[in-house]
Design a protein around this motif. Sequence first.
Motif: not given
Length: 557
Positions: A335-338, A244-245, A91-96
């Motif tokens: 590759y934050g997601a496999l 995924t973005d 799980k890879l996210y950009f969070r404020p």
Amino acid sequence: MFASGHTTPRLGIDLAGGTSITLAAVPEAGQESAINKTNMDTAVSIMERRVNGLGVSEAEVQTQGDRNIIVNIPKGTNSKQAREQVGTTAKLYFRPVIATELAGGGAAPQPSGTGEPSADPSGDKAGDKATDGASQEATDGSSASADPSASATTQGRAVTDALKADESPAATDEAGPSPSATGGAADPDAKLQEAYAKLDCTKESVRATAGDGAKATDPTVACGQNSQGQWQKYILGPAAVDGTDVDEADALLNTTSGAGWTVTMKFTGEGSKKFADITGQLAQKQSPQNQFAIVLDGEVVSDPYVRQALTGGNAEISGNFTQQSAQDLANMLSYGALPLTFREDSVTTVTAALGGEQLQAGLIAGAIGLALVILYLLFYYRGLSFIAIASLLVSAALTYVIMSLLGPTIGFALNLPAVCGAIVAIGITADSFIVYFERVRDEIREGRSLRPSVERAWPRARRTILVSDFVSFLAAAVLFVVTVGKVQGFAFTLGLTTVLDVVVVFLFTKPLLTLMARRRFFASGHKWSGLDPKALGAKPPLRRTRRPSAPAQTKEA
């Protein structure tokens, strides 16, 4: 061995107990070429990070063949939790960022725009800059972009007290991100504030569970490490951009602007719009609420500041990166997601009791094999067997010491096939002694005494021993290369003991036999020495005879 404190070999899963998970890569339609060494190695790296996040020590993650990954987790670990995490998509996210401070309390100094040197492998830099791919930033933080509307810069980490900031409506209005800016999470609820207050990111077990169960649409808490190696804790808003973005990310050496190693990101069409929106909103805020955090598997790996919106679909994070740290961050973004989809092929659980029984059975088998060899040596070689037994003990001691040291140095784990290889090595080692002893006895049968027989037999025996051990080592090396998993343990142990056999024969057995040949018990050919000329059917002793001298030459007058 005793000085290092590693006095016992490290045991593998089949002996110590634990769980072994086999994952097979499954290609998506039309993407068979995606299953390659690079992607498999990347998947191994991500899985190792997840397993370590569970607080597991001495776990093993390795490839098997072209498309399998073996995850060995020692006993004492929640195997169900491990199975859920190792093969799932990261799980890879950009969070404020809503609030952040050092994990141990206290405020960190406000970093300058130039940043500070760091060797942090996560790519988490004090002084990183996030800029549009078409823009450049000066090191003092001022814009050097031809398009100021498409540039941003980060100034590293700032520390703020979220609770105090939330107490002041004015501060919230001026500096805190509004609900529209952070997806409706500017004012953390009491539960989130309590979790943030209790969060101790200096503890690995706490870091592994920080933010567990939080949805992408909810605010959460997280941990991250700054450039000085200090852990910081965060309150983060809902995810504004998903992993995924990110279409692709690369580590590049920027020689044009002198920024050094940078990480470039290229977003998808939808991702470009999301990233432009969040950077535009964050650029209006004040430190630290103009930061966004790149969060991988619940851990903050980078937290750039934003000054202006990035609308070009490309972004660049720059700072005092090394090549390795820039590549690591690029890999996390890419590759934050496999990089591959995996299915669970098999799960084998070995209890500690069963592992102990297998180890005991292996040791008993080795003891039986060693006892049979010793009985044979005593029966056939009698007194000469003392040298062989002493050599076997020396070889066994060296093998044990080296195996104990290889565990902490290269991660070697003694498994059941490795024990089998050590047992087979007993025969290989004894064979070398027998070759030498038989050469010596051949010389005695020719009528020579013991001392010259020992020296004359050595060159012939040495060649035979070297050729024999070379063949055994070659077989072990080939087996090690062409096989995977536990069979490699057998091959490694067999090769190691073969090399030790040469060392022991050359540096212990031969010198010891030379010394024993001076003892009367052996030199006189005592009937219990194993070197009795009569029992060996020796020829009469060789006698040295002088050649007749040449007739004297006379001179004629």
